[in-house]
Structures are given as structure tokens and as C-alpha cells.
Enzyme design. Structure first.
Site, PDB file in Angstrom:
ATOM      1  N   ILE A  14       0.834  -1.205   0.000  1.00 33.05           N
ATOM      2  CA  ILE A  14       0.000   0.000   0.000  1.00 33.05           C
ATOM      3  C   ILE A  14       0.868   1.254   0.000  1.00 33.05           C
ATOM      4  O   ILE A  14       0.669   2.180  -0.798  1.00 33.05           O
ATOM      5  CB  ILE A  14      -0.943   0.001   1.221  1.00 33.05           C
ATOM      6  CG1 ILE A  14      -1.963  -1.132   1.113  1.00 33.05           C
ATOM      7  CG2 ILE A  14      -1.645   1.345   1.362  1.00 33.05           C
ATOM      8  CD1 ILE A  14      -3.027  -0.930   0.069  1.00 33.05           C
ATOM      9  N   CYS A 129     -11.409  -0.527   1.474  1.00 37.59           N
ATOM     10  CA  CYS A 129     -11.459  -0.514   0.003  1.00 37.59           C
ATOM     11  C   CYS A 129     -12.903  -0.612  -0.481  1.00 37.59           C
ATOM     12  O   CYS A 129     -13.318   0.111  -1.398  1.00 37.59           O
ATOM     13  CB  CYS A 129     -10.612  -1.642  -0.569  1.00 37.59           C
ATOM     14  SG  CYS A 129     -11.133  -3.317  -0.107  1.00 37.59           S
ATOM     15  N   SER A 161      -5.139 -10.423  -4.312  1.00 37.01           N
ATOM     16  CA  SER A 161      -4.935  -9.056  -3.826  1.00 37.01           C
ATOM     17  C   SER A 161      -5.238  -8.913  -2.341  1.00 37.01           C
ATOM     18  O   SER A 161      -5.065  -7.835  -1.776  1.00 37.01           O
ATOM     19  CB  SER A 161      -5.812  -8.077  -4.615  1.00 37.01           C
ATOM     20  OG  SER A 161      -7.176  -8.230  -4.276  1.00 37.01           O
ATOM     21  N   ALA A 162      -5.706  -9.989  -1.722  1.00 36.29           N
ATOM     22  CA  ALA A 162      -6.037  -9.956  -0.298  1.00 36.29           C
ATOM     23  C   ALA A 162      -4.898 -10.577   0.497  1.00 36.29           C
ATOM     24  O   ALA A 162      -4.706 -11.791   0.483  1.00 36.29           O
ATOM     25  CB  ALA A 162      -7.337 -10.714  -0.041  1.00 36.29           C
ATOM     26  N   GLY A 165      -3.327  -9.436   6.201  1.00 37.25           N
ATOM     27  CA  GLY A 165      -4.035  -8.442   7.008  1.00 37.25           C
ATOM     28  C   GLY A 165      -5.513  -8.404   6.673  1.00 37.25           C
ATOM     29  O   GLY A 165      -6.372  -8.389   7.571  1.00 37.25           O
ATOM     30  N   THR A 166      -5.823  -8.411   5.385  1.00 36.82           N
ATOM     31  CA  THR A 166      -7.223  -8.413   4.953  1.00 36.82           C
ATOM     32  C   THR A 166      -7.924  -9.672   5.436  1.00 36.82           C
ATOM     33  O   THR A 166      -9.040  -9.626   5.968  1.00 36.82           O
ATOM     34  CB  THR A 166      -7.309  -8.329   3.419  1.00 36.82           C
ATOM     35  OG1 THR A 166      -6.699  -7.123   2.978  1.00 36.82           O
ATOM     36  CG2 THR A 166      -8.753  -8.371   2.944  1.00 36.82           C
TER      37      THR A 166
END
EC number: 1.2.1.10
Length: 311
Positions: A14, A129, A161-162, A165-166
Site C-alpha cells: 500500500i 477498500c 490481492s487480499a 491483514g485483509t
């Protein structure tokens, strides 16, 4: 006029994508320093390649750095736990903070919806998001309606993309997004669902927004949604409607029952979106991450413009 110097705390995916956006598309901010905790991280290496100062000693390294006294805005792309410590120190030193973590110390902020209300806040939070992608649509319906009784969003993102943490914070994602749908989007009740799509090749982010509203007709909603999409596209070019907005009417002869709220008459709207990333650092299928960094940059630019005007 001198641009406002900014720092990015967090040199992971990020933070690095945000860094590349700030380098490629400079406006009111000048990226002065990138902060990490791993001297060998790719993000710090890329920053050095672009002539940007770095420190691998975290917040303390930033505070000891000669550039620190010139920083006006700091972006925190670390973790909710770390952000609480960072916010306290940065706030004490008069630095405005844009929070990309789930900490939500400052108010939920979605640039085209409520950023103008938070220009003087010491800390603003970028929600999630899914929130950045869908709350503008809820707000688009709400601003032309007398009331949005209920709004539900379903965010489908590529499993690739995950990150960990997600995955570890799915429940927090749904709670935070649902709350922001109400607080920022204007719905009486909000609900959020996230789906991690394992498809290969990876799919871009797709979102579906359902609203139950009264006091506006289909044309008003359709125009408001189109206008809001155009606003988001100013900082996320890959944000678009997947198809025309779909409507269903509920009248006195076919009332809809909303659990916990009673009977509903009005319009059900279904808005289908897709978000393709710009590919500045993260792959284009990571639209869910791209919209966070793009929204953070857009927020920072507005904060910087405010500071420049007041100088």
C-alpha cells in the site's frame, strides 16, 4: 507556491503504490520521505532509486530525521495497532494524518462525499477498500432521495490481492464498511459483504450496491449516480459502471418487509461497478488496493491545498 512536504509511513504494498502515485502525479504535495522497518524492503529501495529520503527505523527514525520538521502531512499505511502510537506523536507535532489502516481514530472520509467537512481535522480515516468503492454510490442515491432506508454492498476482490491483514480482519472490514455506509453514505441501515474470488487469471474488483430509497425517481437516481461516477473517476480512472442502474418499484400493493425496520415502499436500486487499478505499482487487478491509495492521495491533495491557501 511551495508544495506541502509529505511522509509515507509503511513501505509495504500500500505504501509503495501510494509512493508511486505521488511521484507520477505530483500536485500540491512533495513526497519527502518514506518510512519502513525493514532496511531491505522493496519499497524503501524504490524510494531511494527515485531520490526520496528513507528511514528503516520506523516512527522514531522519522522524528529524528532532519526533514521531519518540514513535514505537513503523513500517510500511515502500517497497522491499526501501530497507527494509534503514530497518531499521538504526529498529532502532537502538528502533522495532519491520513490513516489507511482500520484504526478509524479520525472521521471516515470518502473524497467526493465528505472531504470538504474534514479539511481541518488532525486525522482522517480512509474507511476500507469496499467503502471507498461503494459509499459514493450510496451517497449518490441519498442526495436525491428523501430517505435511504437500507443499503447493502457486496465487494468481490481477487484472492491474490487480499493479503494476510485483509484475511485476518474480514469481520472488522464488514463492520467498519457497514458503519460508514450509514455515517457517510447516508443510509439508515448499512450492511457489507466481502468475497475473496480465487479465479485465475485474477479478476478485477467488482462491487454491487443495493439501496432501498424513497422520494426520488429513477431518472434522478440515474443522473446522480452518473455524476458521482465521474467524480470518482477524477482520481480512479478505472472506476466505472458495469451496466446501467437497475430499478424495482415497491408500492402499496407489493410492500417489501425490511427486517427490523418494517414495511417499505419506494425504489430498489442495484448499481454494479468494477474497479481496475492504474498499475502504478500493484497489478491492475488489485483495484481494491488501488482505490485506497488513490483516495488517500486525493485526500492529501485537498489537505495540502488548504494548507497552501492558509500560508
Amino acid at each position: 507556491m511551495t508544495r506541502v512536504k509529505a511522509a509515507i509511513i509503511g513501505s509495504g504494498n500500500i505504501g509503495t503504490d501510494l509512493m508511486m502515485k505521488m511521484i507520477k502525479y505530483p500536485q500540491n504535495m512533495e513526497l519527502a520521505i518514506v518510512v519502513g522497518i525493514d532496511e531491505k524492503s522493496e519499497g524503501l529501495a524504490m524510494a531511494r532509486e527515485h531520490g526520496i529520503a528513507t528511514t528503516h527505523e520506523g516512527l522514531e527514525g522519522l522524528r529524528r530525521h532532519p526533514l521531519y520538521k518540514e513535514i505537513g502531512i503523513a500517510f500511515d499505511a502500517t497497522s491499526a495497532y501501530a497507527h494509534k502510537v503514530h497518531d499521538e506523536a504526529l498529532r502532537a507535532d502538528g502533522i495532519q494524518v491520513v490513516d489507511l489502516t482500520p484504526a478509524a481514530i479520525g472521521p471516515f472520509t470518502v473524497p467526493p462525499v465528505n472531504m470538504s467537512q474534514h479539511l481541518d481535522q488532525p486525522n482522517v480515516n480512509m474507511v476500507t477498500c469496499g467503502g471507498q468503492a461503494t459509499i459514493p454510490m450510496v451517497a449518490a442515491v441519498a442526495r436525491v432521495s428523501d430517505k435511504v432506508h437500507y443499503a447493502e454492498i457486496v465487494a468481490s476482490v481477487s484472492s491474490r490481492s487480499a493479503g494476510p491483514g485483509t484475511r485476518a480482519n474480514i469481520d472488522e472490514f464488514t463492520r467498519t464498511t457497514a458503519r460508514a455506509i450509514e455515517v457517510v453514505g447516508g443510509a439508515t441501515r448499512g450492511k457489507a459483504i466481502i468475497i475473496l474470488n480465487p479465479a485465475e487469471p485474477p479478476m478485477i474488483m467488482r462491487d454491487t450496491v443495493f439501496t432501498l430509497s424513497e422520494g426520488a425517481d429513477e431518472d434522478q437516481i440515474r443522473r446522480s449516480v452518473a455524476d458521482m461516477v465521474a467524480e470518482v473517476q477524477k482520481y480512479v480512472p478505472g472506476y466505472r459502471l458495469k451496466q446501467e442502474v437497475q430499478f424495482e418499484r415497491f408500492g402499496d400493493n407489493n410492500k417489501l418487509k425490511i427486517p427490523g425496520q418494517g414495511e417499505f415502499t419506494g425504489i430498489k436500486s442495484m448499481i454494479m461497478l468494477e474497479v481496475e487499478g492504474a498499475g502504478d505499482y500493484l497489478p491492475s487487478y488489485s483495484g481494491n488496493l488501488d482505490i485506497m491509495t488513490a483516495a488517500a492521495k486525493a485526500t492529501g491533495e485537498l489537505l495540502a491545498a488548504r494548507r497552501m491557501a492558509a500560508a
